[in-house]
Design a protein around this motif. Structure first.
Motif, PDB file in Angstrom:
ATOM      1  N   TYR A  61       0.843  -1.198   0.000  1.00 19.81           N
ATOM      2  CA  TYR A  61       0.000   0.000   0.000  1.00 19.81           C
ATOM      3  C   TYR A  61       0.878   1.247   0.000  1.00 19.81           C
ATOM      4  O   TYR A  61       0.472   2.297  -0.486  1.00 19.81           O
ATOM      5  CB  TYR A  61      -0.929   0.043   1.210  1.00 19.81           C
ATOM      6  CG  TYR A  61      -1.884  -1.124   1.316  1.00 19.81           C
ATOM      7  CD1 TYR A  61      -2.357  -1.790   0.184  1.00 19.81           C
ATOM      8  CD2 TYR A  61      -2.329  -1.576   2.546  1.00 19.81           C
ATOM      9  CE1 TYR A  61      -3.232  -2.861   0.285  1.00 19.81           C
ATOM     10  CE2 TYR A  61      -3.210  -2.643   2.659  1.00 19.81           C
ATOM     11  CZ  TYR A  61      -3.658  -3.282   1.524  1.00 19.81           C
ATOM     12  OH  TYR A  61      -4.527  -4.341   1.632  1.00 19.81           O
ATOM     13  N   VAL A  62       2.074   1.124   0.586  1.00 19.63           N
ATOM     14  CA  VAL A  62       3.076   2.195   0.592  1.00 19.63           C
ATOM     15  C   VAL A  62       4.443   1.571   0.375  1.00 19.63           C
ATOM     16  O   VAL A  62       4.629   0.371   0.578  1.00 19.63           O
ATOM     17  CB  VAL A  62       3.099   2.995   1.927  1.00 19.63           C
ATOM     18  CG1 VAL A  62       1.794   3.704   2.191  1.00 19.63           C
ATOM     19  CG2 VAL A  62       3.497   2.134   3.101  1.00 19.63           C
ATOM     20  N   GLU A  63       5.388   2.423  -0.041  1.00 15.75           N
ATOM     21  CA  GLU A  63       6.770   1.975  -0.099  1.00 15.75           C
ATOM     22  C   GLU A  63       7.608   2.917   0.751  1.00 15.75           C
ATOM     23  O   GLU A  63       7.299   4.097   0.879  1.00 15.75           O
ATOM     24  CB  GLU A  63       7.284   1.916  -1.538  1.00 15.75           C
ATOM     25  CG  GLU A  63       7.288   3.244  -2.257  1.00 15.75           C
ATOM     26  CD  GLU A  63       7.808   3.134  -3.676  1.00 15.75           C
ATOM     27  OE1 GLU A  63       8.895   2.569  -3.880  1.00 15.75           O
ATOM     28  OE2 GLU A  63       7.116   3.621  -4.577  1.00 15.75           O
ATOM     29  N   LEU A  64       8.652   2.370   1.350  1.00 12.57           N
ATOM     30  CA  LEU A  64       9.549   3.158   2.180  1.00 12.57           C
ATOM     31  C   LEU A  64      10.613   3.751   1.272  1.00 12.57           C
ATOM     32  O   LEU A  64      11.327   3.016   0.587  1.00 12.57           O
ATOM     33  CB  LEU A  64      10.169   2.256   3.254  1.00 12.57           C
ATOM     34  CG  LEU A  64      10.851   2.922   4.424  1.00 12.57           C
ATOM     35  CD1 LEU A  64       9.911   3.864   5.156  1.00 12.57           C
ATOM     36  CD2 LEU A  64      11.377   1.869   5.388  1.00 12.57           C
ATOM     37  N   ILE A  65      10.695   5.072   1.233  1.00 16.23           N
ATOM     38  CA  ILE A  65      11.667   5.751   0.373  1.00 16.23           C
ATOM     39  C   ILE A  65      12.704   6.448   1.249  1.00 16.23           C
ATOM     40  O   ILE A  65      12.516   6.550   2.470  1.00 16.23           O
ATOM     41  CB  ILE A  65      10.964   6.731  -0.596  1.00 16.23           C
ATOM     42  CG1 ILE A  65      10.222   7.833   0.158  1.00 16.23           C
ATOM     43  CG2 ILE A  65      10.029   5.990  -1.542  1.00 16.23           C
ATOM     44  CD1 ILE A  65       9.669   8.934  -0.745  1.00 16.23           C
ATOM     45  N   PRO A  66      13.805   6.918   0.663  1.00 16.16           N
ATOM     46  CA  PRO A  66      14.848   7.582   1.465  1.00 16.16           C
ATOM     47  C   PRO A  66      14.270   8.662   2.378  1.00 16.16           C
ATOM     48  O   PRO A  66      13.336   9.370   2.012  1.00 16.16           O
ATOM     49  CB  PRO A  66      15.775   8.176   0.405  1.00 16.16           C
ATOM     50  CG  PRO A  66      15.640   7.245  -0.758  1.00 16.16           C
ATOM     51  CD  PRO A  66      14.184   6.831  -0.749  1.00 16.16           C
TER      52      PRO A  66
END
Length: 98
Positions: A61-66
């Protein structure tokens, strides 16, 4: 862009400077910001909040980005839009805290 317009409301003169700009979307929430908002709205417990965040990442549902920010995926956006179409209240924080 940068146009100046003079107007005379009720006998007074003023100059307006018109600038053409694009709006920018808000930045994505960090994990800690999401945790704070969940706590504020009474969603989850101290023990379950990290599990909720892990689940939304695992389910794509979400992605972890920098910067440890959570960026909604297409799936997450479509899911939220679907809930909106069914019933707007389904995407409000109160639905989880009640």
């Amino acid at each position: 862009s940068g146009n100046k317009v003079s107007v005379a409301p009720m006998g007074k003169f003023c100059t307006l400077d018109i600038k053409e700009k694009m709006t920018t979307p808000p930045t994505y929430l960090t994990e800690s910001e999401l945790i704070s908002r969940m706590e504020k709205h009474g969603i989850g417990t101290d023990a379950s909040i990290s599990t909720h965040i892990e689940n939304i990442i695992k389910r794509y549902y979400v992605e972890l980005i920098p910067g440890r920010k959570l960026k909604p995926t297409k799936l997450g956006l479509v899911l939220a839009q679907g809930y909106h179409l069914i019933d707007n209240s389904l995407v409000l924080p109160t639905i989880r805290s009640d």
